[in-house]
Scaffold this active site. Structure first.
Site, PDB file in Angstrom:
ATOM      1  N   LYS A  64     -66.713  81.032  29.226  1.00  0.00           N
ATOM      2  CA  LYS A  64     -65.850  82.221  29.305  1.00  0.00           C
ATOM      3  C   LYS A  64     -64.845  82.289  28.146  1.00  0.00           C
ATOM      4  O   LYS A  64     -64.436  83.370  27.746  1.00  0.00           O
ATOM      5  CB  LYS A  64     -65.107  82.257  30.641  1.00  0.00           C
ATOM      6  CG  LYS A  64     -66.023  82.620  31.809  1.00  0.00           C
ATOM      7  CD  LYS A  64     -65.250  82.714  33.108  1.00  0.00           C
ATOM      8  CE  LYS A  64     -66.169  83.066  34.255  1.00  0.00           C
ATOM      9  NZ  LYS A  64     -65.459  83.185  35.527  1.00  0.00           N
ATOM     10  N   GLY A 122     -55.197  74.259  41.335  1.00  0.00           N
ATOM     11  CA  GLY A 122     -56.069  74.286  40.152  1.00  0.00           C
ATOM     12  C   GLY A 122     -55.504  75.192  39.074  1.00  0.00           C
ATOM     13  O   GLY A 122     -55.016  76.288  39.368  1.00  0.00           O
ATOM     14  N   TYR A 218     -68.423  79.731  47.426  1.00  0.00           N
ATOM     15  CA  TYR A 218     -69.104  80.383  48.556  1.00  0.00           C
ATOM     16  C   TYR A 218     -70.419  79.679  48.908  1.00  0.00           C
ATOM     17  O   TYR A 218     -71.145  80.101  49.799  1.00  0.00           O
ATOM     18  CB  TYR A 218     -69.360  81.862  48.231  1.00  0.00           C
ATOM     19  CG  TYR A 218     -69.872  82.067  46.830  1.00  0.00           C
ATOM     20  CD1 TYR A 218     -71.225  82.015  46.564  1.00  0.00           C
ATOM     21  CD2 TYR A 218     -68.988  82.235  45.784  1.00  0.00           C
ATOM     22  CE1 TYR A 218     -71.691  82.141  45.271  1.00  0.00           C
ATOM     23  CE2 TYR A 218     -69.442  82.369  44.481  1.00  0.00           C
ATOM     24  CZ  TYR A 218     -70.789  82.326  44.234  1.00  0.00           C
ATOM     25  OH  TYR A 218     -71.249  82.437  42.954  1.00  0.00           O
TER      26      TYR A 218
HETATM   27  P1  NAP Z   1     -62.246  75.139  35.652  1.00  0.00           P
HETATM   28  O1  NAP Z   1     -61.706  75.979  34.555  1.00  0.00           O
HETATM   29  O2  NAP Z   1     -63.106  73.989  35.345  1.00  0.00           O
HETATM   30  O3  NAP Z   1     -60.969  74.646  36.514  1.00  0.00           O
HETATM   31  C1  NAP Z   1     -61.083  73.748  37.607  1.00  0.00           C
HETATM   32  C2  NAP Z   1     -59.694  73.196  37.959  1.00  0.00           C
HETATM   33  O4  NAP Z   1     -59.846  72.372  39.094  1.00  0.00           O
HETATM   34  C3  NAP Z   1     -59.054  72.337  36.870  1.00  0.00           C
HETATM   35  O5  NAP Z   1     -57.660  72.608  36.861  1.00  0.00           O
HETATM   36  C4  NAP Z   1     -59.340  70.916  37.348  1.00  0.00           C
HETATM   37  O6  NAP Z   1     -58.354  69.974  37.005  1.00  0.00           O
HETATM   38  C5  NAP Z   1     -59.252  71.100  38.849  1.00  0.00           C
HETATM   39  N1  NAP Z   1     -59.952  70.036  39.574  1.00  0.00           N
HETATM   40  C6  NAP Z   1     -61.173  69.522  39.333  1.00  0.00           C
HETATM   41  N2  NAP Z   1     -61.461  68.570  40.238  1.00  0.00           N
HETATM   42  C7  NAP Z   1     -60.405  68.489  41.067  1.00  0.00           C
HETATM   43  C8  NAP Z   1     -60.095  67.714  42.216  1.00  0.00           C
HETATM   44  N3  NAP Z   1     -60.946  66.801  42.708  1.00  0.00           N
HETATM   45  N4  NAP Z   1     -58.924  67.919  42.824  1.00  0.00           N
HETATM   46  C9  NAP Z   1     -58.052  68.810  42.373  1.00  0.00           C
HETATM   47  N5  NAP Z   1     -58.257  69.588  41.287  1.00  0.00           N
HETATM   48  C10 NAP Z   1     -59.435  69.433  40.648  1.00  0.00           C
HETATM   49  O7  NAP Z   1     -63.091  76.043  36.664  1.00  0.00           O
HETATM   50  P2  NAP Z   1     -62.869  77.589  37.016  1.00  0.00           P
HETATM   51  O8  NAP Z   1     -63.527  78.443  36.004  1.00  0.00           O
HETATM   52  O9  NAP Z   1     -61.417  77.818  37.295  1.00  0.00           O
HETATM   53  O10 NAP Z   1     -63.727  77.736  38.354  1.00  0.00           O
HETATM   54  C11 NAP Z   1     -63.353  77.042  39.540  1.00  0.00           C
HETATM   55  C12 NAP Z   1     -64.277  77.442  40.673  1.00  0.00           C
HETATM   56  O11 NAP Z   1     -64.081  78.814  41.005  1.00  0.00           O
HETATM   57  C13 NAP Z   1     -65.758  77.282  40.316  1.00  0.00           C
HETATM   58  O12 NAP Z   1     -66.403  76.607  41.361  1.00  0.00           O
HETATM   59  C14 NAP Z   1     -66.269  78.712  40.231  1.00  0.00           C
HETATM   60  O13 NAP Z   1     -67.602  78.818  40.665  1.00  0.00           O
HETATM   61  C15 NAP Z   1     -65.333  79.432  41.180  1.00  0.00           C
HETATM   62  N6  NAP Z   1     -65.230  80.855  40.802  1.00  0.00           N
HETATM   63  C16 NAP Z   1     -65.689  81.770  41.701  1.00  0.00           C
HETATM   64  C17 NAP Z   1     -65.634  83.122  41.380  1.00  0.00           C
HETATM   65  C18 NAP Z   1     -66.157  84.123  42.366  1.00  0.00           C
HETATM   66  O14 NAP Z   1     -66.431  85.265  41.969  1.00  0.00           O
HETATM   67  N7  NAP Z   1     -66.241  83.798  43.634  1.00  0.00           N
HETATM   68  C19 NAP Z   1     -65.113  83.546  40.147  1.00  0.00           C
HETATM   69  C20 NAP Z   1     -64.623  82.573  39.264  1.00  0.00           C
HETATM   70  C21 NAP Z   1     -64.702  81.217  39.605  1.00  0.00           C
HETATM   71  P3  NAP Z   1     -58.368  69.116  35.640  1.00  0.00           P
HETATM   72  O15 NAP Z   1     -57.745  70.020  34.632  1.00  0.00           O
HETATM   73  O16 NAP Z   1     -57.560  67.939  35.974  1.00  0.00           O
HETATM   74  O17 NAP Z   1     -59.808  68.805  35.352  1.00  0.00           O
END
Ligand code: NAP
Length: 276
Positions: A64, A122, A218
């Site tokens: 992204k 997060g 989901y």
């Molecule tokens: P991302 O940029 O990788 O961010 C993930 C965050 O979670 C980071 O801050 C990471 O921390 C933290 N994290 C990882 N493992 C953890 C743990 N065990 N405990 C606590 N925090 C933890 O990912 P993203 O793009 O934000 O996406 C996150 C999720 O949202 C994905 O699963 C995605 O599929 C979902 N999502 C869904 C939709 C939808 O339309 N439903 C849209 C967007 C995203 P660190 O910085 O320490 O690694």
């Protein structure tokens, strides 16, 4: 016939083709929708090709932000987040519709966020957009992240919320899991939160203090995070409707249509019924 695609590291199981085809059909538009899984080292080559081969495409994890240098500019939320989930190849402009999908999901679930207190878990891409959308919609937002540096960067970039290095046990109207923990290889796990005692998985203690638990994931339909909240009698929302609504908004951008929340909801209800 619109030529569309989704690019991500592994999009083999994505339901985007079904969702976009459904929505575009409702608008009377036919399309093809390809799923393109690309390892990060091959992204450079494929990004240029996508802009030539497709009328528009969607972008997901982990590209992204990586797509931005290939574009002519960013519009709306994409310029605020520096992250893009929809690209129009003709103009070379990037958009981000995740925030629209998130807020519409909450609204349609019956949660009006104005004046509510929210704890966001997060500080990655989706954490950032949820924080911004919630603050813009008038919620009092608190956010915490496993990595303090990442939270600090988000705070410096968007502000308007309270970053929590450690979380105090206090009531929140909603807690939003933006960590992705609970799906893929973390099924059955809850995200970790830093309390004064250290980093521990979210459990009954914190979730008993909220009214709503919202998880962006989901698959499975009920993550561990939501399961604990549901056992405590809390209202729960998973990210399936968000996925649909962000796709609806993306298709409105592609077709240059004005989005309509009631229409989006009607489409979602019909789509869900068709899947049941
Ligand atoms: P991302 O940029 O990788 O961010 C993930 C965050 O979670 C980071 O801050 C990471 O921390 C933290 N994290 C990882 N493992 C953890 C743990 N065990 N405990 C606590 N925090 C933890 O990912 P993203 O793009 O934000 O996406 C996150 C999720 O949202 C994905 O699963 C995605 O599929 C979902 N999502 C869904 C939709 C939808 O339309 N439903 C849209 C967007 C995203 P660190 O910085 O320490 O690694």
């Amino acid at each position: 016939m619109l030529r569309l695609a989704l690019i991500g590291k592994d999009v083999s199981l994505s339901s985007s083709p079904e969702i976009h085809t459904f929505i575009l059909n409702r608008f009377g538009v036919a399309c093809t929708y390809d799923k393109i899984s690309v390892p990060p080292e091959a992204f450079h080559e494929r990004a240029k090709e996508l802009l030539c081969r497709y009328d528009a495409f969607n972008v997901t994890i982990p590209f992204k932000r990586e797509i931005v240098p290939y574009l002519n500019g960013l519009e709306g939320d994409a310029s605020v987040f520096g992250a893009v989930n929809t690209v129009l190849s003709g103009s070379g402009l990037g958009y981000n519709t995740d925030g629209y999908g998130f807020l519409l999901m909450l609204e349609n679930a019956g949660l009006k966020v104005k004046g509510k207190s929210a704890l966001v878990l997060g500080a990655g891409g989706s954490g950032r957009s949820c924080i911004k959308k919630l603050t813009d919609a008038g919620a009092e937002v608190f956010a915490t992240a496993r990595t303090a540096e990442r939270l600090k960067t988000v705070y410096e970039e968007i502000g308007g919320f309270t970053p929590l290095e450690t979380v105090e046990l206090r009531p929140f109207d909603l807690i939003v899991n933006c960590t992705g923990i609970g799906m893929h290889d973390t099924v059955g796990q809850a995200p970790s939160v830093r309390f004064r005692e250290g980093l521990v998985p979210v459990g009954r203690q914190l979730l008993s203090l909220c009214s709503w638990a919202v998880d962006l994931i989901y698959v499975p339909a009920q993550s561990e995070f939501l399961k604990i909240a549901a056992q405590l009698g809390k209202r729960t929302v998973n990210g399936e409707a968000m996925l649909f609504y962000q796709a609806y908004m993306a298709d409105c951008i592609i077709l240059e249509r004005t989005p309509n929340a009631a229409q989006a909801r009607a489409f979602w209800e019909e789509y869900k019924e068709g899947k049941a």
